[in-house]
Write a protein that holds these residues in place. Structure first.
Motif, PDB file in Angstrom:
ATOM      1  N   GLY A 142       8.691 144.589 -13.211  1.00  0.00           N
ATOM      2  CA  GLY A 142       7.465 145.125 -13.757  1.00  0.00           C
ATOM      3  C   GLY A 142       6.216 144.619 -13.160  1.00  0.00           C
ATOM      4  O   GLY A 142       5.235 145.241 -12.938  1.00  0.00           O
ATOM      5  N   LEU A 143       6.187 143.415 -12.556  1.00  0.00           N
ATOM      6  CA  LEU A 143       5.223 143.001 -11.420  1.00  0.00           C
ATOM      7  C   LEU A 143       5.383 143.236 -10.170  1.00  0.00           C
ATOM      8  O   LEU A 143       4.503 143.791  -9.754  1.00  0.00           O
ATOM      9  N   ALA A 144       6.224 143.210  -9.674  1.00  0.00           N
ATOM     10  CA  ALA A 144       6.556 143.601  -8.138  1.00  0.00           C
ATOM     11  C   ALA A 144       6.333 145.062  -7.803  1.00  0.00           C
ATOM     12  O   ALA A 144       5.951 145.291  -6.631  1.00  0.00           O
ATOM     13  N   SER A 145       6.765 145.867  -8.744  1.00  0.00           N
ATOM     14  CA  SER A 145       6.535 147.336  -8.457  1.00  0.00           C
ATOM     15  C   SER A 145       5.250 147.894  -8.820  1.00  0.00           C
ATOM     16  O   SER A 145       5.152 149.067  -8.720  1.00  0.00           O
ATOM     17  N   PRO A 187       5.044 134.856  -1.775  1.00  0.00           N
ATOM     18  CA  PRO A 187       4.682 134.001  -2.804  1.00  0.00           C
ATOM     19  C   PRO A 187       3.393 133.850  -3.330  1.00  0.00           C
ATOM     20  O   PRO A 187       3.195 133.924  -4.714  1.00  0.00           O
ATOM     21  N   ALA A 188       2.361 133.883  -2.459  1.00  0.00           N
ATOM     22  CA  ALA A 188       1.146 133.795  -3.172  1.00  0.00           C
ATOM     23  C   ALA A 188       0.669 135.062  -3.875  1.00  0.00           C
ATOM     24  O   ALA A 188      -0.134 135.122  -4.935  1.00  0.00           O
ATOM     25  N   ASP A 189       1.128 136.296  -3.362  1.00  0.00           N
ATOM     26  CA  ASP A 189       0.759 137.479  -4.130  1.00  0.00           C
ATOM     27  C   ASP A 189       1.683 137.262  -5.477  1.00  0.00           C
ATOM     28  O   ASP A 189       1.131 137.960  -6.373  1.00  0.00           O
ATOM     29  N   MET A 190       2.894 137.117  -5.344  1.00  0.00           N
ATOM     30  CA  MET A 190       3.439 136.977  -6.691  1.00  0.00           C
ATOM     31  C   MET A 190       3.125 135.877  -7.711  1.00  0.00           C
ATOM     32  O   MET A 190       2.866 136.335  -8.824  1.00  0.00           O
ATOM     33  N   ALA A 191       2.540 134.929  -7.071  1.00  0.00           N
ATOM     34  CA  ALA A 191       1.975 133.926  -8.123  1.00  0.00           C
ATOM     35  C   ALA A 191       0.749 134.355  -9.034  1.00  0.00           C
ATOM     36  O   ALA A 191       0.420 134.041  -9.958  1.00  0.00           O
TER      37      ALA A 191
END
Length: 318
Positions: A142-145, A187-191
């Motif tokens: 849901g977040l990554a895509s 990681p910074a983007d996903m965080a």
């Protein structure tokens, strides 16, 4: 049927300072006696006994239960499952998979028809919990895509996930927000995405759901991500990552893979709460690499995964 993750009473363990207790410690997870793998094993018992043994290898492991837009009455279904699993003395592990614009219209397209419909669905999900303890993996990919969507829908998705964390947590669930896999987002983007989705109120985040990246790669990524989101813990899907090879582009029914480590809370890493089988081994990712539609049972692929794990010597490979 329930199997222990760690021997001991069914109690919540004490956690570290600033982090909620590990919900898996000392708990048992549920093995569905009517799973597709066990039904396949029964069908093959006489005609294909060796292959039936491989199916039992899969079916005897606890696996998460996915709930989405195919579930007609989410409140009643969650209530039923909570009661059934509770009678077995086990901790339920669910996957909430109903976010609007799910999977960017690809193999697993679908989801709730708008934000308000999703809010009602999550509220009914929480009502089905009735304050009983459960784990919820929230919205794989849901977040990554969400780069596929315009900015207004990305903003809405963050709000919907943040509200879902609050609602499900209030209902009794330990919520792990899906954070993609170790080779998707930096990681910074996903965080930043996790913070927007309410990681501060969640139990933690989930990695490698329905993917194939090896445990060590996920642990390294998870530790880096944890440090960026206040030390939150995480879980890793190990259902199909037993080969231990890097998968750069192939994510859909990737060939040459194997069952991974059996579900356990004994991860050897203080930030990794559990290794789980979130994706059902043998459940198709979609009509790719010869597979049936997404979510359909594909016994040939399940057999390939189990045979490969046996060749590695155990379900505890790299």
């Amino acid at each position: 049927m329930a199997v222990p993750l760690i021997a001991g009473a069914l109690l919540w363990a004490s956690g570290t300072v600033g982090q909620a207790p590990n919900p898996f410690r000392g708990q048992r997870l549920y093995v569905n006696p009517e799973s597709p793998a066990l039904r396949q094993a029964a069908a093959w018992a006489r005609s294909r006994p060796a292959d039936a043994a491989h199916m039992r290898r899969i079916g005897e492991q606890p696996q998460a239960i996915w709930l989405g837009d195919w579930t007609r009455d989410i409140r009643a279904e969650v209530d039923r499952l909570m009661t059934q699993i509770g009678r077995a003395g086990a901790l339920p592990v669910f996957v909430a998979y109903n976010i609007p614009n799910r999977d960017c219209g690809l193999y697993s397209a679908g989801g709730a028809r708008g934000g308000d419909a999703y809010r009602r669905w999550v509220q009914d999900f929480a009502r089905g919990l009735r304050g009983r303890r459960a784990v919820v993996i929230l919205e794989p990919d849901g977040l990554a895509s969400m780069d596929c969507m315009p900015a207004r829908l990305r903003d809405e998705r963050s709000v919907l996930l943040r509200e879902a964390v609050q609602t499900l947590t209030a209902g009794g669930a330990a919520v792990y927000i899906d954070a993609g896999n170790a080779n998707w987002k930096q990681p910074a983007d996903m965080a930043a995405r996790l913070r927007g989705a309410g990681i501060d109120r969640a139990q933690g985040f989930a990695l490698n759901v329905s993917n194939f990246h090896n445990v060590q790669v996920n642990l390294a990524y998870g530790d880096r991500l944890s440090a960026m989101v206040g030390g939150k813990h995480y879980v890793i899907d190990t259902s199909r990552n037993g080969r231990g090879a890097q998968i750069e582009r192939e994510w859909c029914n990737a060939p040459g893979q194997a069952l991974g480590r059996a579900p356990t809370a004994n991860t050897g890493n203080p930030r990794a709460d559990a290794f789980l089988w979130v994706k059902m081994p043998g459940q198709s990712d979609g009509t790719c690499n010869g597979g049936p539609r997404a979510g359909a049972w594909w016994p040939d692929y399940a057999l390939e995964l189990s045979r490969a794990a046996a060749a590695l010597g155990s379900m505890f490979p790299r």
